[in-house]
Structures are given as C-alpha cells and as structure tokens.
Design a protein around this motif. Structure first.
Motif, mmCIF file in Angstrom:
data_model
loop_
_atom_site.group_PDB
_atom_site.id
_atom_site.type_symbol
_atom_site.label_atom_id
_atom_site.label_comp_id
_atom_site.label_asym_id
_atom_site.label_seq_id
_atom_site.Cartn_x
_atom_site.Cartn_y
_atom_site.Cartn_z
ATOM 1 N N ALA A 74 34.305 10.511 42.718
ATOM 2 C CA ALA A 74 35.724 10.569 42.355
ATOM 3 C C ALA A 74 36.010 9.634 41.189
ATOM 4 O O ALA A 74 36.778 9.977 40.273
ATOM 5 C CB ALA A 74 36.584 10.214 43.560
ATOM 6 N N VAL A 75 35.405 8.456 41.204
ATOM 7 C CA VAL A 75 35.620 7.508 40.100
ATOM 8 C C VAL A 75 35.048 8.059 38.801
ATOM 9 O O VAL A 75 35.656 7.944 37.745
ATOM 10 C CB VAL A 75 34.994 6.137 40.456
ATOM 11 C CG1 VAL A 75 34.924 5.238 39.256
ATOM 12 C CG2 VAL A 75 35.802 5.473 41.552
ATOM 13 N N CYS A 76 33.855 8.680 38.884
ATOM 14 C CA CYS A 76 33.249 9.247 37.670
ATOM 15 C C CYS A 76 34.134 10.333 37.086
ATOM 16 O O CYS A 76 34.312 10.411 35.869
ATOM 17 C CB CYS A 76 31.858 9.797 37.979
ATOM 18 S SG CYS A 76 30.643 8.500 38.238
ATOM 19 N N GLY A 77 34.707 11.172 37.959
ATOM 20 C CA GLY A 77 35.615 12.199 37.466
ATOM 21 C C GLY A 77 36.838 11.583 36.810
ATOM 22 O O GLY A 77 37.289 12.030 35.758
ATOM 23 N N GLY A 78 37.358 10.521 37.424
ATOM 24 C CA GLY A 78 38.513 9.831 36.845
ATOM 25 C C GLY A 78 38.174 9.186 35.515
ATOM 26 O O GLY A 78 38.972 9.214 34.574
#
Length: 138
Positions: A74-78
C-alpha cells in the motif's frame, strides 16, 4: 545388598477404631522394576489435562508478516502516486512559467514596436549623418 525392615512405632495411647467405608481408602499398588526391586505405593489417578483450545491454522507471526507485506504494498502504491503527482505538478509549473514568459515578451514587443502612443524622453532627429574613418560627425 542390605535390606532394612522398618519397625513400627506403637503409640502410647491407642486411638479408637472408626469404621471407614471401603471407597474412601485408596488401593495399594506394587510395581516390580526391571532390576527386581518392588515399589509399593498408593495408586494416583492421573490428572486429566485441560482441553487445548483449537490452534489457528496460521501462526501469529505469519499473519503479522503478511500484514506487513500488504502495508508495504500500500505504501509503494502511495509513493508511486505521490511521484506521479509531483511530476504532473512540475510539468504544470513549467508550462505556467513558459506562458508567463510568452505573455510578458509579447507585451514588451507591443510596447517597443507600437507606432501609436506617447513616448517620453528626448527625441533627436538626425538629418544628415556622416561617418568618416569609423567616427561619427553629426
């Protein structure tokens, strides 16, 4: 091998005999060990262990690792969206600066090349100018 037989100690006063139900007295058991010794004692009823609650099929550590992976994804997508936003914002600012330069340059060109309008300053009309040997004679 020495065998010692215990000698019972007789109490000075004999206690009165009390009738006891046969169910209250535990049975005495004798066990013969492999080396030939005999061990005698009361039989102890085995303690039933508590029932073990059903263990989850997946361990807590595995669940935590999986949740960490989901959070990292999720952080990588953000972060990807953040970099895309920064790139788009940079392009927008560049276009706005270019547009301002074009508008300002056009305004300067109109001011310089316009025939109409009031001009301030000293106007010198040169009617006849002579250049001799790269020197101006007016």
């Amino acid at each position: 091998m020495d065998v010692h037989h215990p000698t019972p100690i007789m109490p000075a006063l004999t206690a009165p005999l009390v009738p006891v139900r046969s169910g209250d007295i535990p049975a005495v058991a004798s066990v013969v060990l492999p080396d030939g010794r005999v061990v005698t004692g009361y039989a102890i009823t085995p303690v039933q262990p508590e029932l073990v609650t059903h263990k989850p099929s997946v361990s807590r550590a595995a669940v935590n690792i999986a949740l960490g992976g989901i959070g990292f994804g999720a952080v990588c997508g953000g972060l990807f969206l953040l970099t895309a936003f920064i790139t788009a914002l940079t392009a927008l600012i560049t276009q706005l600066i270019t547009l301002a330069a074009v508008i300002f340059g056009g305004w300067v060109a109109v001011q310089v090349f316009s025939a109409s309008g009031h001009r301030s300053g000293t106007t010198v009309n040169i009617r006849k100018a002579v250049f001799k040997r790269n020197h101006f004679h007016g």
